[in-house]
Design an enzyme around this catalytic site. Structure first.
Site, PDB file in Angstrom:
ATOM      1  N   HIS A  15      25.424  37.757  52.190  1.00  0.00           N
ATOM      2  CA  HIS A  15      25.317  38.184  53.594  1.00  0.00           C
ATOM      3  C   HIS A  15      26.517  37.716  54.389  1.00  0.00           C
ATOM      4  CE1 HIS A  15      23.555  38.688  57.628  1.00  0.00           C
ATOM      5  NE2 HIS A  15      22.799  39.566  57.034  1.00  0.00           N
ATOM      6  N   PHE A  16      27.533  38.222  54.421  1.00  0.00           N
ATOM      7  CA  PHE A  16      28.127  39.308  53.645  1.00  0.00           C
ATOM      8  C   PHE A  16      29.282  38.704  52.872  1.00  0.00           C
ATOM      9  CE2 PHE A  16      26.205  41.232  57.406  1.00  0.00           C
ATOM     10  CZ  PHE A  16      25.398  42.200  56.841  1.00  0.00           C
TER      11      PHE A  16
END
Length: 181
Positions: free
Chosen positions: A54-55
């Site tokens: 993420h991410f």
């Protein structure tokens, strides 16, 4: 000893309960006024496992974890204000949640919850999260609190173990404050 999800279980009570909270998001409680408000700190480190997904190119604290940090802060406000009267405090509803800024590794999310009203079972709170003086999260929470023995008297021993666990964590949460300030 490790629980089934891989989390480290450190106390005998946690082993008897068979689990420990996997995502303990708050690092310390910065301030607390009984039945009014609580401010807690979440330091975001690049080593946190969820940031890999993420991410990968732009790691940020997921919004759901910001919401969970606010929920945990609200639970601490109620626990401390009510002298650990309830073993279970959970999110019933989140309303008007707005995410206004990212919280990246190396940054701190400061979460403040303010009690708006409460009755025997439910409590309504306003939440606000800030990073570097900028608003990152706002909204309202409704938390419910109860004991497992309320519906099954045979679970009273589990209530006692959970309350014992949170009382130990209170010492940890406030001792970390003096170590970081």
């Amino acid at each position: 000893w490790r629980c089934s999800t891989g989390c480290l279980v450190t106390s005998r009570s946690e082993r008897r309960l068979g689990y420990a909270m996997r995502f303990w998001l708050l690092d310390t409680i910065r301030s607390y006024e009984p039945n009014v408000s609580l401010t807690a700190i979440k330091n975001v480190a690049l080593s946190e496992e969820y940031l890999g997904d993420h991410f990968p190119e732009f790691p940020v604290l997921p919004g759901v974890f910001m919401l969970e940090a606010a929920t945990q802060a609200g639970a601490w406000l109620l626990r401390l204000s009510e002298n650990f009267a309830h073993s279970m405090i959970s999110l019933k509803e989140a309303r008007n949640v707005k995410y206004a800024d990212f919280v990246q590794p190396g940054q701190t999310l400061e979460v403040t919850v303010t009690l708006l009203k409460k009755d025997d079972r439910f409590a309504s709170l306003k939440m606000e999260g800030q990073t570097s003086g900028r608003i990152a999260l706002t909204g309202r929470l409704e938390l419910q609190r109860y004991n497992l023995a309320d519906t099954n008297p045979e679970r009273e021993s589990i209530d006692k173990l959970l309350i014992e666990h949170f009382r130990r964590m209170e010492t940890f949460m406030f001792s970390r404050r003096s170590a970081t300030n």
